[in-house]
Design a protein around this motif. Structure first.
Motif, PDB file in Angstrom:
ATOM      1  N   ILE A 183       0.926  -1.115   0.065  1.00 14.78           N
ATOM      2  CA  ILE A 183      -0.036   0.095   0.150  1.00 14.78           C
ATOM      3  C   ILE A 183       1.075   1.211  -0.042  1.00 14.78           C
ATOM      4  O   ILE A 183       1.848   1.249   0.672  1.00 14.78           O
ATOM      5  N   ARG A 184       0.538   2.152  -0.819  1.00 15.12           N
ATOM      6  CA  ARG A 184       1.417   3.673  -1.028  1.00 15.12           C
ATOM      7  C   ARG A 184       0.547   4.267   0.110  1.00 15.12           C
ATOM      8  O   ARG A 184      -0.534   4.609  -0.111  1.00 15.12           O
ATOM      9  N   ILE A 185       1.426   4.992   0.960  1.00 19.01           N
ATOM     10  CA  ILE A 185       0.720   5.781   1.699  1.00 19.01           C
ATOM     11  C   ILE A 185       0.856   7.270   1.217  1.00 19.01           C
ATOM     12  O   ILE A 185       2.090   7.630   0.913  1.00 19.01           O
ATOM     13  N   ARG A 186      -0.147   8.061   1.505  1.00 16.07           N
ATOM     14  CA  ARG A 186       0.008   9.613   1.320  1.00 16.07           C
ATOM     15  C   ARG A 186       0.607  10.126   2.699  1.00 16.07           C
ATOM     16  O   ARG A 186      -0.134  10.184   3.555  1.00 16.07           O
ATOM     17  N   LEU A 187       1.904  10.777   2.516  1.00 19.39           N
ATOM     18  CA  LEU A 187       2.282  11.373   3.897  1.00 19.39           C
ATOM     19  C   LEU A 187       2.019  13.014   3.927  1.00 19.39           C
ATOM     20  O   LEU A 187       1.787  13.661   2.810  1.00 19.39           O
ATOM     21  N   GLY A 206      -1.371   7.559  -3.509  1.00 20.41           N
ATOM     22  CA  GLY A 206      -1.299   7.219  -2.211  1.00 20.41           C
ATOM     23  C   GLY A 206      -2.452   7.280  -1.306  1.00 20.41           C
ATOM     24  O   GLY A 206      -3.520   7.972  -1.702  1.00 20.41           O
ATOM     25  N   LEU A 207      -2.630   6.496  -0.227  1.00 20.96           N
ATOM     26  CA  LEU A 207      -3.692   6.513   0.650  1.00 20.96           C
ATOM     27  C   LEU A 207      -3.765   7.312   1.762  1.00 20.96           C
ATOM     28  O   LEU A 207      -2.724   7.231   2.478  1.00 20.96           O
ATOM     29  N   THR A 208      -4.772   8.087   2.172  1.00 22.12           N
ATOM     30  CA  THR A 208      -4.778   8.831   3.351  1.00 22.12           C
ATOM     31  C   THR A 208      -4.917   7.879   4.655  1.00 22.12           C
ATOM     32  O   THR A 208      -5.237   6.488   4.383  1.00 22.12           O
ATOM     33  N   SER A 209      -4.952   8.376   5.723  1.00 22.43           N
ATOM     34  CA  SER A 209      -4.834   7.391   7.077  1.00 22.43           C
ATOM     35  C   SER A 209      -6.140   6.895   7.019  1.00 22.43           C
ATOM     36  O   SER A 209      -6.518   5.631   7.421  1.00 22.43           O
ATOM     37  N   THR A 210      -7.104   7.375   6.558  1.00 17.95           N
ATOM     38  CA  THR A 210      -8.749   6.877   6.654  1.00 17.95           C
ATOM     39  C   THR A 210      -8.850   5.774   5.545  1.00 17.95           C
ATOM     40  O   THR A 210      -9.520   4.882   5.777  1.00 17.95           O
ATOM     41  N   GLU A 211      -8.083   6.303   4.434  1.00 15.02           N
ATOM     42  CA  GLU A 211      -8.380   5.043   3.275  1.00 15.02           C
ATOM     43  C   GLU A 211      -7.586   3.737   3.722  1.00 15.02           C
ATOM     44  O   GLU A 211      -7.999   2.664   3.358  1.00 15.02           O
ATOM     45  N   ARG A 247      12.032  13.136   7.450  1.00 14.77           N
ATOM     46  CA  ARG A 247      10.675  13.246   8.102  1.00 14.77           C
ATOM     47  C   ARG A 247       9.657  12.311   7.561  1.00 14.77           C
ATOM     48  O   ARG A 247       8.876  11.739   8.125  1.00 14.77           O
ATOM     49  N   ALA A 248       9.721  11.839   6.186  1.00 14.81           N
ATOM     50  CA  ALA A 248       9.004  10.912   5.614  1.00 14.81           C
ATOM     51  C   ALA A 248       9.176   9.705   6.162  1.00 14.81           C
ATOM     52  O   ALA A 248       8.073   8.738   6.465  1.00 14.81           O
ATOM     53  N   LEU A 249      10.294   9.346   6.552  1.00 15.47           N
ATOM     54  CA  LEU A 249      10.724   8.028   7.378  1.00 15.47           C
ATOM     55  C   LEU A 249       9.886   7.735   8.552  1.00 15.47           C
ATOM     56  O   LEU A 249       9.628   6.949   9.039  1.00 15.47           O
ATOM     57  N   ARG A 250      10.134   8.936   9.314  1.00 10.79           N
ATOM     58  CA  ARG A 250       9.287   9.096  10.539  1.00 10.79           C
ATOM     59  C   ARG A 250       7.789   8.577  10.660  1.00 10.79           C
ATOM     60  O   ARG A 250       7.405   7.998  11.177  1.00 10.79           O
ATOM     61  N   GLU A 251       7.297   9.345   9.665  1.00 14.50           N
ATOM     62  CA  GLU A 251       5.732   9.314   9.274  1.00 14.50           C
ATOM     63  C   GLU A 251       5.445   7.660   9.036  1.00 14.50           C
ATOM     64  O   GLU A 251       4.713   7.246   9.708  1.00 14.50           O
ATOM     65  N   ALA A 252       6.161   7.396   8.049  1.00 19.25           N
ATOM     66  CA  ALA A 252       5.884   5.952   7.501  1.00 19.25           C
ATOM     67  C   ALA A 252       6.215   4.960   8.560  1.00 19.25           C
ATOM     68  O   ALA A 252       5.690   3.887   8.554  1.00 19.25           O
ATOM     69  N   GLY A 253       7.226   5.087   9.174  1.00 17.81           N
ATOM     70  CA  GLY A 253       7.770   4.184  10.344  1.00 17.81           C
ATOM     71  C   GLY A 253       6.755   3.975  11.302  1.00 17.81           C
ATOM     72  O   GLY A 253       6.508   2.901  11.712  1.00 17.81           O
ATOM     73  N   ASN A 254       6.132   5.144  11.918  1.00 18.20           N
ATOM     74  CA  ASN A 254       5.039   5.086  12.921  1.00 18.20           C
ATOM     75  C   ASN A 254       3.901   4.368  12.097  1.00 18.20           C
ATOM     76  O   ASN A 254       3.168   3.795  12.863  1.00 18.20           O
TER      77      ASN A 254
END
Ligand SMILES: *Cc1c(COP(=O)(O)O)cnc(C)c1O
Length: 610
Positions: A183-187, A206-211, A247-254
């Motif tokens: 899944i590709r996420i939208r950061l 990419g998908l938002t958190s809701t998606e 920054r992107a890594l921190r978001e994606a990692g979490n």
């Protein structure tokens, strides 16, 4: 000191200057000129696209070594994996080397379209990963299932919920093996560089958190959770700073850690996309990169380790999709210079009379006596005289011949003074040199060979491949042979390019454009119907080198066929237009026809150089 064209900045030790030439810094270190001359001895003219497979091998190894070292040093427990994004360069000679050099690492391929998927399915060794990004319809998704059925290690990365619904449908409809799902996420954190749009809340992908939560529910409901193995993001190409990636890594990692917590049991990989940059600058002030590959690798591993440790989640595998980093350096464009526009300003073009106007006599004297200690003074005098002579011409006191002599002499004085003054020119002289730029006409098309220069103003390292023992004094702008004023690389005082003053009647002059192995080949535009240059693949060994592959540029007829003309029809139309009656005899018509046919089988670049 002759210029080294910023080799230390951009060349990564791949090229060195020895004697007067650029050499390939590998094994037997042949000079580029030597290779070019050999190719031209086969009658091939026009620009050459030189490919050096050993540089692909080097990049793949460096990529894996950097990440594996960082994994070791950080006691990281996940594995490093990588795929090569096909869109960066899909040409067979490039891809073949990627597959060969990548085999020992299980280096895989990333596909972003139907044609690329087919290529990946045919070329990826079983076991190496295939990832599929970009928008997909049901047919393309079904092809992904077929790849899984072939036992390919394939992951379809969904860009939106619709694609997941299609996967669910195909899984229900067909008896085929089911591919892994990413899944590709939208950061929230945006991208960087010219491609910043690849990430951030308004990105195309990419998908938002809701998606993402909805996708998770759908996967669970349809028993596909064990196929959900990868989380993906990509912040853009040529990422010049490390901060946005972190920054992107921190978001994606979490996000990864949260998904593990809510039960994504098969999820085991974070795909950090591509974007690692390449240095294209030739001047220190223009450097773009603020990080090294090993620094990036360390940051990636460190950031993910910290997040996982603090949330009590197992370390994920890490996948990259860097492409530019892998292929940029392996391709070089080499173009002959066809003309220097101030070519006529040579000593031998002077038409001095038995007696000349006094100012001309003085110019002759200045030119003759010019030396280092007086050159600035004489240069000023020369420029002054030129102004006066132009006025005299307008008033009718001197004729066209005198005017021509004046132009040549002043030009010679300027050229010589620039040479004598050397590197540390006073600003006033620098300005003069810029104003008197020499225009070098090169046998190539910038639209075809460096389309990103046209589209994005991307600069590539440019330098002559010989004459490097001489000082280059001419402020240079380059013109290609398209009939388009955009086919010009103007002189940029903030990143000046100086080239040699060459008498092309006596010697040849070749320019090379480096780091063009990423994106340029398929983005190429056939503006004015210039085709892909002659491609040459060279293997270098301990004693010499071998031209492994030589794919000549398309002929004129082939070029016309590419845009859907029938070559038979073109040939017969030309034939019919040569009327028997217009020729004095049959033989002459026959000769003309064969000349015409011969022309059609050559490529469209110019053949004027020796
Ligand atoms: C284009 C692209 C890449 C490659 O980017 P580079 O800058 O060449 O490393 C990787 N992943 C995705 C999803 C892409 O679209």
């Amino acid at each position: 000191m002759p210029s080294s064209y910023g080799l230390k900045i951009w060349a990564e030790n791949n090229f060195i200057i020895k004697d007067d030439r650029v050499h390939i810094n590998y094994k037997s270190t042949p000079s580029i000129l030597q290779i070019v001359e050999q190719i031209r001895s086969k009658g091939i003219r026009g620009p050459i696209l030189l490919k050096l497979p050993h540089l692909i091998t080097k990049q793949i190894r460096t990529l894996y070594n950097s990440f594996e070292k960082a994994i070791d040093e950080n006691s990281y427990r996940g594995k490093f994996r990588a795929v090569y994004p096909l869109k960066v360069n899909q040409y067979p000679e490039t891809l073949k080397q990627i597959i060969e050099s990548g085999r020992e690492f299980e280096y895989g391929l990333e596909a972003g379209s139907k044609a690329e998927l087919v290529l990946a399915m045919a070329q990826t060794p079983l076991g190496s990963a295939i990832t599929v990004n970009g928008f997909k319809d049901e047919e393309m998704i079904t092809m992904g299932f077929i790849a899984a059925q072939m036992r390919h290690n394939i992951t379809l990365t969904i860009e939106g919920l619709g694609e997941l619904e299609s996967i669910i449908e195909v899984a229900q409809k067909r008896e085929l093996a089911i591919p892994n799902i990413g899944i590709r996420i939208r950061l929230h954190s945006g991208g960087s560089g010219a491609w910043a749009k690849s990430a951030g809340m308004h990105s195309k992908f990419g998908l938002t958190s809701t998606e993402l939560l909805e996708a998770f529910r759908l996967l669970k409901e349809h028993n596909l959770l064990d196929k959900f193995t990868m989380l993906h993001f990509h912040i853009g190409s040529q990422v010049e700073e490390i901060a946005p990636l972190k920054r992107a890594l921190r978001e994606a990692g979490n996000i990864y850690a949260e998904l593990k917590k809510i039960g994504a049991k098969s999820l085991k990989c974070i795909n950090i996309g591509g974007g690692l940059s390449v240095e294209y600058a030739q001047h220190n002030t223009k450097r773009v990169q603020n990080y090294t590959l090993s620094e990036a690798a360390n940051d990636v591993i460190y950031v993910l380790r910290e997040i996982m440790n603090s949330k009590g989640v197992e370390h994920p595998d890490i996948m990259t999709e860097s492409g530019r980093l892998i292929t940029a350096s392996h391709a070089i464009l080499i173009t002959p210079v066809l003309e220097l526009f101030s070519h006529d300003y040579q000593e031998h073009s002077l038409r001095l009379k038995p007696t000349n106007p006094p100012l001309i006599e003085e110019l002759v004297e200045l030119n003759h006596l010019l030396k280092r200690s007086n050159c600035i003074e004489y240069l000023h005098d020369g420029l002054d005289h030129m102004e006066s002579l132009l006025t005299l011409f307008e008033l009718g006191y001197i004729d066209l011949c005198d005017r021509s002599n004046a132009e040549i002499l002043v030009h010679l004085i300027i050229k010589k003074s620039l040479y004598l003054i050397g590197k540390n020119r006073p600003p006033e002289i620098e300005k003069l040199s810029e104003r008197l730029q020499e225009r070098y006409l090169v046998n190539g098309s910038f639209f075809q060979s460096i389309p990103d220069f046209w589209g994005l103003n991307q600069k590539f390292p440019i330098m002559p491949i010989h004459h490097l023992d001489q000082r280059a004094i001419r402020a240079a702008s380059l013109w290609d042979i398209t009939c388009d004023s955009d086919g010009e690389i103007g002189f940029d005082p903030s990143a000046p390019l100086y080239l040699h003053d060459i008498d092309l009647d006596k010697e040849e002059y070749f320019l090379a454009f480096f780091n063009i192995g990423a994106y340029q080949e398929t983005l190429a535009m056939s503006h004015n119907l210039f085709s892909r240059p002659t491609e040459v693949v060279v293997d270098i060994d301990d004693n010499s080198y071998v031209i492994r592959e030589l794919n000549e540029a398309y002929s004129i007829l082939e070029t016309l066929e590419k845009i859907n003309y029938s070559s038979d029809e073109i040939v017969s139309k030309l034939k019919n237009r040569l009327k028997e009656d217009d020729f004095s005899d049959k033989q002459e018509k026959k000769d003309t026809l064969s000349m015409c046919k011969n022309f059609l089988t050559q490529n469209g670049y110019l053949r004027t150089t020796k």
